[in-house]
Design an enzyme around this catalytic site. Structure first.
Site, PDB file in Angstrom:
ATOM      1  N   SER A   1       0.840  -1.188   0.000  1.00  0.00           N
ATOM      2  CA  SER A   1       0.000   0.000   0.000  1.00  0.00           C
ATOM      3  C   SER A   1       0.883   1.250   0.000  1.00  0.00           C
ATOM      4  CB  SER A   1      -0.931  -0.037   1.220  1.00  0.00           C
ATOM      5  OG  SER A   1      -1.816   1.061   1.214  1.00  0.00           O
TER       6      SER A   1
ATOM      7  N   LYS B   1      -4.203   3.339  -4.667  1.00  0.00           N
ATOM      8  CA  LYS B   1      -3.833   2.617  -3.450  1.00  0.00           C
ATOM      9  C   LYS B   1      -5.011   2.479  -2.481  1.00  0.00           C
ATOM     10  CE  LYS B   1       0.514   1.637  -4.253  1.00  0.00           C
ATOM     11  NZ  LYS B   1       0.929   0.219  -4.451  1.00  0.00           N
TER      12      LYS B   1
END
Length: 277
Positions: free
Chosen positions: A148, A166
């Site tokens: 992430s 993301k």
């Protein structure tokens, strides 16, 4: 960090770890950590020569390695790479979906194609990798680890594309934790902070800004790829056998400060570029 003083060097013996974007940067650092703890490694990326160099380095750590060029935007290419991995190393136990693209751009100057490219690599690529690996992960009752970014947690100026991508990745991760949990598959995200000596840092941060960035991190240093890799190894290990659906940061507390330092450093760089242009 000496991983071998913390984890058993046989922790992942006989296991196969597949890493997208594994030819460089954070993802290669993650691959090194798994290799040091006994795993065999499969890596994919877009450039075979870069993958070959990474494979040679991983082999020095004792890993058997499959390195096959595959663009994560191409499901068929990913499926082929994973089939090769299964035939040569055995079914995938851990999938690390790390392939990503990014650049800085004020949104009013961001093209539709630029936005779509990052969404396709980061988000669609993460889905493609997870979907292509599903049958093998179901067989091994394995786990998914998504890479992430802070942009998923808070708005960062000049990062509309990466933030959207993301945030989507983290939501995908949580959805898969729900849906695939009954198959014994766990899913989590690792959120790196500022990681030194990586392509991402070189692309996004202006030269000479490293000390200024490090001073803004609560623990007063930038991270290294082993900080991220160690967390990924923990999440893939039996120690985290009841951990799923979580975003876990390896950022030195960076996100406690939000995106302010990013805005200061990158905003100044873009202002200088506009002034000189």
């Amino acid at each position: 960090m000496n991983l071998e003083d913390i984890f058993a060097t046989t922790l992942f013996d006989g296991q196969t770890v597949f890493i997208t974007g594994g030819g460089s940067g954070i993802n290669l650092g993650v691959a090194q950590c798994f290799a040091r703890l006994g795993a065999n490694i499969a890596i994919c990326g877009r450039t075979q020569s870069k993958l070959n160099d990474a494979a040679a380095m991983l082999e020095t750590l004792g890993a058997e390695v499959v390195a096959q060029a595959a663009d994560v935007r191409d499901m068929d290419a990913l499926a082929e790479a994973m089939a090769t991995t299964e035939s040569q190393l055995g079914p995938i136990n851990v999938l690390v979906a790390g392939a990503a693209g990014n650049f800085t751009a004020p949104t009013e100057k961001l093209s539709s194609n630029g936005f779509r490219t990052v969404i396709d690599i980061d988000l669609v690529g993460a889905f493609n990798a997870a979907r292509a690996a599903f049958e093998q992960l179901r067989q091994t009752r394995g786990c998914l680890i998504f890479i992430s970014a802070g942009q998923a947690q808070a708005p960062f100026e000049f990062q509309a594309h990466a933030g959207a991508a993301k945030a989507g990745v983290d939501n995908l991760m949580k959805t898969l934790a729900l849906e695939w949990g009954p198959y014994g598959i766990r899913a989590n995200s690792v959120l790196p902070g500022w990681i030194a000596d990586t392509e991402g840092l070189k692309r996004l941060a202006p030269p000479g800004s490293e000390h200024r960035i490090a001073d803004e991190v609560p623990i007063r240093r930038m991270g290294d790829t082993t900080d991220v890799g160690a967390l990924a190894c923990f999440l893939a290990s039996p120690l985290a056998g009841y951990v799923t659906g979580n975003v876990v940061a390896a950022d030195g507390g960076m996100m406690l400060r939000g995106s302010g330092i990013w805005t200061q450093v990158i905003g100044a760089m873009l202002a200088e570029t506009d002034a000189s242009g």
